[in-house]
Design a protein around this motif. Structure first.
Motif, PDB file in Angstrom:
ATOM      1  N   PRO A  93      50.532 -50.285   3.037  1.00 32.37           N
ATOM      2  CA  PRO A  93      50.729 -48.661   2.875  1.00 32.37           C
ATOM      3  C   PRO A  93      51.734 -47.766   3.215  1.00 32.37           C
ATOM      4  CG  PRO A  93      48.970 -49.754   1.109  1.00 32.37           C
ATOM      5  CD  PRO A  93      49.332 -50.769   2.337  1.00 32.37           C
ATOM      6  N   ARG A  94      52.899 -47.296   3.524  1.00 27.17           N
ATOM      7  CA  ARG A  94      52.680 -45.948   3.826  1.00 27.17           C
ATOM      8  C   ARG A  94      52.571 -46.258   5.493  1.00 27.17           C
ATOM      9  NH1 ARG A  94      52.720 -41.352  -0.496  1.00 27.17           N
ATOM     10  NH2 ARG A  94      52.252 -40.240   1.506  1.00 27.17           N
ATOM     11  N   LEU A  95      52.043 -46.461   6.255  1.00 31.86           N
ATOM     12  CA  LEU A  95      51.359 -46.959   8.017  1.00 31.86           C
ATOM     13  C   LEU A  95      51.885 -48.109   7.783  1.00 31.86           C
ATOM     14  CD1 LEU A  95      51.112 -44.952   9.673  1.00 31.86           C
ATOM     15  CD2 LEU A  95      48.271 -45.076   9.370  1.00 31.86           C
ATOM     16  N   THR A  96      52.919 -49.025   7.922  1.00 29.85           N
ATOM     17  CA  THR A  96      52.523 -49.683   8.980  1.00 29.85           C
ATOM     18  C   THR A  96      52.238 -49.974  10.747  1.00 29.85           C
ATOM     19  OG1 THR A  96      54.818 -50.966   8.095  1.00 29.85           O
ATOM     20  CG2 THR A  96      54.406 -51.866  10.542  1.00 29.85           C
ATOM     21  N   PHE A  97      51.279 -50.662  11.127  1.00 31.30           N
ATOM     22  CA  PHE A  97      50.728 -51.072  12.115  1.00 31.30           C
ATOM     23  C   PHE A  97      51.617 -51.783  13.042  1.00 31.30           C
ATOM     24  CE2 PHE A  97      46.072 -49.691  11.642  1.00 31.30           C
ATOM     25  CZ  PHE A  97      45.647 -48.878  10.714  1.00 31.30           C
ATOM     26  N   ALA A  98      52.206 -51.471  14.319  1.00 30.60           N
ATOM     27  CA  ALA A  98      52.933 -52.207  14.682  1.00 30.60           C
ATOM     28  C   ALA A  98      52.528 -52.835  16.205  1.00 30.60           C
ATOM     29  CB  ALA A  98      54.174 -51.620  15.117  1.00 30.60           C
ATOM     30  N   ASN A  99      52.622 -53.928  16.905  1.00 32.66           N
ATOM     31  CA  ASN A  99      52.365 -53.934  18.078  1.00 32.66           C
ATOM     32  C   ASN A  99      53.303 -53.532  18.927  1.00 32.66           C
ATOM     33  OD1 ASN A  99      51.862 -55.760  20.394  1.00 32.66           O
ATOM     34  ND2 ASN A  99      50.208 -56.347  19.420  1.00 32.66           N
ATOM     35  N   PRO A 100      53.188 -52.910  20.120  1.00 34.04           N
ATOM     36  CA  PRO A 100      53.875 -52.734  20.895  1.00 34.04           C
ATOM     37  C   PRO A 100      54.974 -53.024  22.006  1.00 34.04           C
ATOM     38  CG  PRO A 100      51.430 -52.130  21.865  1.00 34.04           C
ATOM     39  CD  PRO A 100      51.856 -52.089  20.662  1.00 34.04           C
ATOM     40  N   THR A 101      54.504 -54.743  21.542  1.00 30.34           N
ATOM     41  CA  THR A 101      55.287 -55.844  21.879  1.00 30.34           C
ATOM     42  C   THR A 101      56.355 -55.676  21.229  1.00 30.34           C
ATOM     43  OG1 THR A 101      54.602 -57.497  20.754  1.00 30.34           O
ATOM     44  CG2 THR A 101      53.529 -57.956  23.031  1.00 30.34           C
TER      45      THR A 101
ATOM     46  N   GLY B 249      54.041 -58.001  -1.425  1.00 33.27           N
ATOM     47  CA  GLY B 249      52.559 -57.854  -1.098  1.00 33.27           C
ATOM     48  C   GLY B 249      52.233 -56.274  -1.530  1.00 33.27           C
ATOM     49  N   ASN B 250      52.730 -56.068  -0.812  1.00 31.13           N
ATOM     50  CA  ASN B 250      52.286 -54.129  -1.348  1.00 31.13           C
ATOM     51  C   ASN B 250      52.265 -53.846  -3.464  1.00 31.13           C
ATOM     52  OD1 ASN B 250      50.807 -54.501   1.204  1.00 31.13           O
ATOM     53  ND2 ASN B 250      52.368 -52.051   1.788  1.00 31.13           N
ATOM     54  N   LEU B 251      53.582 -54.624  -2.896  1.00 28.66           N
ATOM     55  CA  LEU B 251      53.830 -53.626  -4.680  1.00 28.66           C
ATOM     56  C   LEU B 251      53.360 -54.640  -5.707  1.00 28.66           C
ATOM     57  CD1 LEU B 251      55.303 -51.530  -6.339  1.00 28.66           C
ATOM     58  CD2 LEU B 251      56.915 -53.286  -6.180  1.00 28.66           C
ATOM     59  N   VAL B 252      53.749 -55.932  -5.422  1.00 28.10           N
ATOM     60  CA  VAL B 252      52.818 -57.546  -6.430  1.00 28.10           C
ATOM     61  C   VAL B 252      52.622 -58.100  -5.145  1.00 28.10           C
ATOM     62  CG1 VAL B 252      54.116 -59.518  -7.545  1.00 28.10           C
ATOM     63  CG2 VAL B 252      55.357 -57.556  -7.575  1.00 28.10           C
ATOM     64  N   THR B 253      51.080 -58.358  -4.856  1.00 27.86           N
ATOM     65  CA  THR B 253      49.830 -59.042  -4.716  1.00 27.86           C
ATOM     66  C   THR B 253      49.516 -60.208  -4.660  1.00 27.86           C
ATOM     67  OG1 THR B 253      49.529 -56.611  -4.266  1.00 27.86           O
ATOM     68  CG2 THR B 253      48.153 -58.693  -3.462  1.00 27.86           C
ATOM     69  N   ASN B 254      49.241 -61.310  -3.989  1.00 29.03           N
ATOM     70  CA  ASN B 254      48.915 -62.378  -4.572  1.00 29.03           C
ATOM     71  C   ASN B 254      47.158 -61.938  -5.070  1.00 29.03           C
ATOM     72  OD1 ASN B 254      48.442 -63.064  -1.050  1.00 29.03           O
ATOM     73  ND2 ASN B 254      46.616 -62.117  -1.803  1.00 29.03           N
ATOM     74  N   ALA B 255      46.837 -62.807  -6.364  1.00 34.77           N
ATOM     75  CA  ALA B 255      45.306 -62.750  -6.307  1.00 34.77           C
ATOM     76  C   ALA B 255      44.669 -63.004  -5.707  1.00 34.77           C
ATOM     77  CB  ALA B 255      45.401 -63.123  -8.471  1.00 34.77           C
ATOM     78  N   SER B 256      44.530 -64.201  -5.382  1.00 37.21           N
ATOM     79  CA  SER B 256      43.967 -64.682  -4.343  1.00 37.21           C
ATOM     80  C   SER B 256      44.510 -65.395  -3.097  1.00 37.21           C
ATOM     81  CB  SER B 256      43.288 -66.006  -5.180  1.00 37.21           C
ATOM     82  OG  SER B 256      43.687 -66.989  -4.585  1.00 37.21           O
ATOM     83  N   TRP B 257      43.771 -65.573  -1.924  1.00 37.95           N
ATOM     84  CA  TRP B 257      43.561 -66.294  -0.388  1.00 37.95           C
ATOM     85  C   TRP B 257      44.754 -67.833  -0.827  1.00 37.95           C
ATOM     86  CZ3 TRP B 257      45.762 -61.937   1.535  1.00 37.95           C
ATOM     87  CH2 TRP B 257      44.520 -60.564   1.800  1.00 37.95           C
TER      88      TRP B 257
END
Length: 639
Positions: A300-308, A330-338
């Motif tokens: 959140p606030r900072l997406t990590f991105a691949n240079p591809t 995902g960030n606002l509403v998140t899965n409770a488990s994997w």
């Protein structure tokens, strides 16, 4: 580990029983003996009894020793009487644990339980009935799977080292002692010390320039699951793209990245128009080194991105749309488990596609969806039936096993089917309400099912079998069908080429009509060329592939999706002339999505496997542990 802080199970039981008669005993499945807690098969933590509500980190990043020295100060919320707080660790060396506010601490006893594969160990801390703060002093070790320590030569600038983290799914516990279930959301703050020539960033409020003392303070005021705690440290520069968004990269890449992601403000606007306001204040993207194992990560606030993603033609920006969409799903509403991972990714792929449609039109969005659907069909044929359910059962398995096209694309096509059957206007209203009603909450598949029935299905006369989608294998017969006339055209061209036709010959001029040009790469977008390569036979005469190389130059295209499709076809066809191109690509790119099909293809016959393994041994150090774990298993390599 300092042995003076370790003690026997029997001793722990004695001190628990001496803490007061008002304490309730631990449930059997949440004991201190290392049995995984029943609420989440991938966490030892007893969050139903006592949970972290705020984490205050103090960390010092030592590049010389490739070690983070830290204190994780957990502000706890007690839900039941208990004498023990249980955390997840997988690698950190615990130096001591104290109770109380900073400056008013007293040491307490703790025990580290038995190591379990991929889960790590439970860290059980003795507390009393007044415990509100638990402070865990620790340092990371070489077993910190979340950390990628990069020497200067592996960066673009070649002058300074670099560090970044990757916490999803359960790797945050490898560099911070946490209660590692996504069901528990926390706020966090951090004070981070790094070398003065480097900039530190986190999934929180971020600086725009370097601090001459190398000291940074961060705040994440919105509650998040701990897998979204992220850190990056390097020689970085910031460039604004709008009032609340911008990009960080190494200085040499700033201008390229800014051009590539120029439409980011438009994406944010389109997303807000669809499903409500962006609730994280700032949205920035950091372009990491090539070793980053994913296309993007929605910290959140900072997406990590691949240079591809910097393809040079903006043909890979759908990944940025995807990570932006995670700000809701995902960030606002998140899965409770994997086991419920599709709630994160299926919604996000659907949302991403809607953003792309808003910005670039339905034709482009449909091509992107069809590419993904083709990948889903291929992967489904390779998975066990139970792994094609949306609701998974991952007990005693690595949660990464659930990160397949099922969660992403089958989940998205469930939503596309709902949109078709209930109408876009009604379905958009449902989704907007869904995000609003569950903001900053976690959800199980069953809770979503109940919400869907109450707020959509039961309000109409549409007969929709949601259980078939959630709990059955494969794709239901009512699955939304996507088509693309442009794909059909390019696939016909591939079939003609496979049949021997010279598709590169300049077409004969027809009377009264404009002369058509000879076929060139620029006449079609990268997604169409992906469809072209996929429509060719799986094995071809290498001479025919050499002709494509000569005319279309897939071997040096900036779009890594097309390059990967081309390399796999070349490997399968024993087109060895492209091996230098393949080696350059897999020496530089660490993105697992691209490495896996290439190494899988190389692994199919003895000669190419031997060549691929030799290359892998040379370049393995360039990859993140997430990628090396997968490739080691595939190639049978033991470092």
């Amino acid at each position: 580990m300092k042995l003076k802080y370790l003690f026997s199970i029997a001793a722990l039981i004695l001190f628990i029983s001496s803490c007061g008669n008002d304490a309730e005993p631990l449930d059997k499945d949440q004991s201190i003996n290392g049995v995984v807690a029943s609420h989440d098969a991938h966490s030892f933590s007893n969050t139903d009894e006592i949970r972290t509500k705020h984490l205050d980190l103090e960390i010092d990043v030592d590049f010389e020793k490739k070690t983070i020295y830290g204190v994780a100060r957990h502000h706890m919320q007690r839900l039941k009487d208990t004498d023990t707080a249980i955390f997840d660790i997988n690698g950190p060396e615990i130096q001591k644990v104290t109770l109380g506010k900073k400056g008013h601490e007293k040491e307490t006893d703790f025990i580290i339980g038995t190591m379990q594969e991929f889960l790590g160990q439970p860290l059980s801390v003795k507390i009393d009935k007044n415990t509100e703060y638990i402070n865990i002093y620790y340092k990371t070790t070489e077993n910190a799977g979340a950390l990628d320590w990069m020497d200067p030569e592996l960066t673009e600038g070649k002058e300074h080292p670099y560090l970044y983290t990757q916490g999803q799914a359960i790797l945050t516990r490898t560099w911070i002692p946490v209660q590692g279930t996504p069901a528990n959301r926390i706020t966090y703050s951090a004070d981070v010390t790094v070398p003065s020539e480097l900039l530190a960033l986190m999934s929180a409020s971020n600086p725009k320039v370097k601090n001459p003392e190398g000291k940074y303070h961060f705040e994440m005021k919105q509650p998040i699951p701990v897998y979204l705690i992220a850190l990056a440290v390097g020689d970085l520069e910031y460039k604004s793209l709008g009032k609340n968004c911008g990009i960080y990269t190494e200085p040499s890449m700033v201008d390229k990245a800014a051009w590539e992601f120029e439409d980011l403000p438009k994406m944010i606007h389109a997303a807000e128009n669809l499903y409500g306001p962006y609730q994280w204040e700032q949205y920035d993207v950091i372009v990491l080194p090539y070793s980053f194992p994913f296309g993007g990560m929605e910290n959140p606030r900072l997406t990590f991105a691949n240079p591809t993603l910097i393809a040079g033609d903006r043909s890979a920006v759908s990944v940025i749309a995807h990570e932006l969409a995670h700000s809701w799903s995902g960030n606002l509403v998140t899965n409770a488990s994997w086991n419920d991972f599709w709630l994160n990714e299926g919604f996000t792929v659907y949302f991403e596609n809607r953003i792309m449609e808003e910005l670039y039109g339905k034709e482009v969005a449909d091509m992107l969806a069809l590419i993904e659907f083709q990948e889903l069909q291929t992967e489904m044929s390779e998975l066990d039936e139970e792994d094609t359910h949306l609701k998974l059962e991952l007990s005693k398995r690595n949660p990464d096993d659930g990160m397949t096209s099922i969660a992403y694309v089958k989940g998205a096509f469930l939503l596309k089917t709902l949109e078709r059957d209930f109408g876009r206007q009604r379905f958009d209203a449902f989704l907007k309400k869904y995000f609003s009603d569950h903001a900053f909450q976690t959800l199980t598949t069953e809770q979503f099912k109940n919400y869907l029935n109450e707020n959509l299905i039961s309000q109409t006369d549409v007969n929709f079998n949601i259980d078939e989608w959630l709990y059955k294998s494969g794709l239901p017969k009512n699955c939304y069908a996507v088509s693309s006339p442009r794909f059909e055209k390019i696939q016909s061209l591939a079939h003609e080429f496979a049949g021997g036709k010279d598709i590169f010959k300049k077409p004969a001029k027809k009377k009264g009509k404009k002369q058509l040009p000879a076929l060139t790469r620029d006449q079609y977008v990268p997604q169409e060329w992906q469809a072209f390569i996929r429509a060719l036979p799986k094995k071809m005469d290498p001479k025919r592939l050499a002709l494509i190389d000569e005319k279309l130059h897939f071997n040096n295209w900036g779009n890594a999706e097309v390059a990967t499709e081309w390399y796999v076809l070349g490997i399968n066809s024993n087109y060895t002339d492209i091996r230098p191109d393949i080696e350059r690509f897999i020496s530089k790119v660490g993105r697992r999505k691209f490495l896996l099909p290439i190494y899988t293809a190389l692994n199919k016959n003895k000669e190419s496997k031997a060549w691929g393994l030799e290359v892998y041994k040379k370049v393995r150090m360039n990859y993140h542990p997430v990628s090396t774990m997968t490739m080691d298993e595939l190639l049978g390599y033991k470092p």
